[in-house]
Design an enzyme around this catalytic site. Sequence first.
Site, PDB file in Angstrom:
ATOM      1  N   LYS A 184      15.705  22.126 -10.547  1.00 29.87           N
ATOM      2  CA  LYS A 184      15.020  20.903 -10.946  1.00 29.87           C
ATOM      3  C   LYS A 184      15.880  19.940 -11.751  1.00 29.87           C
ATOM      4  CE  LYS A 184      10.694  20.590 -11.224  1.00 29.87           C
ATOM      5  NZ  LYS A 184       9.788  19.686 -10.518  1.00 29.87           N
ATOM      6  N   HIS A 211       0.833  -1.221   0.000  1.00 26.14           N
ATOM      7  CA  HIS A 211       0.000   0.000   0.000  1.00 26.14           C
ATOM      8  C   HIS A 211       0.864   1.267   0.000  1.00 26.14           C
ATOM      9  CE1 HIS A 211      -3.254  -2.760   1.385  1.00 26.14           C
ATOM     10  NE2 HIS A 211      -2.275  -3.277   2.115  1.00 26.14           N
ATOM     11  N   GLU A 241       9.342   8.935 -16.742  1.00 28.10           N
ATOM     12  CA  GLU A 241       7.923   9.289 -16.915  1.00 28.10           C
ATOM     13  C   GLU A 241       7.404   8.834 -18.275  1.00 28.10           C
ATOM     14  OE1 GLU A 241       7.126  13.455 -15.056  1.00 28.10           O
ATOM     15  OE2 GLU A 241       9.249  13.326 -15.510  1.00 28.10           O
ATOM     16  N   SER A 256      14.630  22.179 -15.790  1.00 32.21           N
ATOM     17  CA  SER A 256      13.461  23.020 -16.006  1.00 32.21           C
ATOM     18  C   SER A 256      13.937  24.365 -16.526  1.00 32.21           C
ATOM     19  CB  SER A 256      12.705  23.204 -14.691  1.00 32.21           C
ATOM     20  OG  SER A 256      11.907  24.375 -14.759  1.00 32.21           O
TER      21      SER A 256
END
Length: 462
Positions: free
Chosen positions: A287, A160, A294, A281
């Site tokens: 970043k 979980h 992704e 970024s």
Amino acid sequence: MTDDANKMWGGRFAAGPDAIMEAINASIGYDQRLAPQDIRGSRAHAAMLAAQGILTDKDAEVIREGLLTILSEIESGDFAFSTALEDIHMNVEARLKEIIGEPAGRLHTGRSRNDQVATDFRLWVRDQCDAAISGIEALQKALLGQAEAGADWVMPGFTHLQTAQPVTWGHHMLAYVEMLGRDASRFADARARMNECPLGAAALAGTSFPIDRDATAEALGFDRPMANSLDAVADRDFALEFLTASSLCAMHLSRLAEELVIWSSAQFRFVTMSDRFSTGSSIMPQKKNPDAAELVRAKIGRILGATVGLFTVMKGLPLAYSKDMQEDKEQVFDAADNLMLSLAAMEGMVADMSGNPEALRAAASSGFSTATDLADWLVREAGLPFRDAHHVTGSLVALAEAEGKDLPDLTLDQMKSAHDALTEGVFDVLGVDNSVKSRTSYGGTAPQRVREQIARWKERLA
Ligand code: ARG
């Protein structure tokens, strides 16, 4: 036959196609990828026709030469593909006619585009099964490298996404090696099943020419010819099996990608992804984004989409060939391209990333991850039934939580307040290292077991 009627079947046509008809009908925009397979199939067919005395040796030889010329034209980018000629099969045949003249028209004896396309596409998908297997194996090796580096690094195991029990980094890496092993075996199974040759089924019924289907099957590396001509031209199971195997594999890659996204965040810091597989970024200088992970996480969308797409095209099609089946290729091409790219990207990411053993250990040591070890101790050392041990341990977790402590930080007196069978010895099992070391059951997370599995996989992949 008018001048603009089709050269391949213009005999019964008075007019050429409407421009929209040509646009919807043509597949050359994408099936030109099948050119090498198409030419290979035609060469095998021509050689067989000559061996059977259906073509003269002389005609077979000029056909062979012409096909090789076309292949090099296509490879060097000199070939002018024509939409009017619809697909790769007719583009190649028309060019052959330009190069060698009349014998070109004899190549299509005892054959149809229906068995031709089925053969070309099978050859292509078969190659993709091999490519998937080697991509998977390369990724498995990268994962094994990580497993070896951190066979005994302790990290939290989750259920979980809540801290469950400590596990080892090596064990976590090996879980993906197992999944990928099943993926590879699915591609191998699919490959073995698809390795039958449709060529010679002709349009749908076979042919009256004395062809030798065993010879063409063998020349093209198939195990045998397909036994039913209707099935041979109507079947796209092989493409669907490739897509379902690809979907499963892409789903596994997506899960691993998701873990890398989470693990590389500032909140987790379990891994540092290499600059080579990250982006920055344009506005936030701090970043470093895991874009490759992704994108791999997302690729299942289009791969599963292609799978559903082709199932939907095939359902309800009467035997044998229908033009619907031309819609099989683009999606399989796209799925295959994206699977191979995902495998390569994941291999690069995994090989390049570095696990952070301190952060892993710190995370494993919090969240009462050794509560089960405490309960197991009560069963083993004090003879409590597991359900009672579970209850006692639960009360200690509540106590520790109320005091803002972890289990090993409780005093012996506090332990004893929950159950007087608890002794100093319990503290031995509350450490995360002892916890993982004790999980020696087959398939368990103990470093010793992990090293055995690494050795087994290394031998298998050698
Ligand atoms: N381009 C066609 C396809 O991809 C080749 C087979 C055409 N056969 C036919 N009977 N029209 O399916």
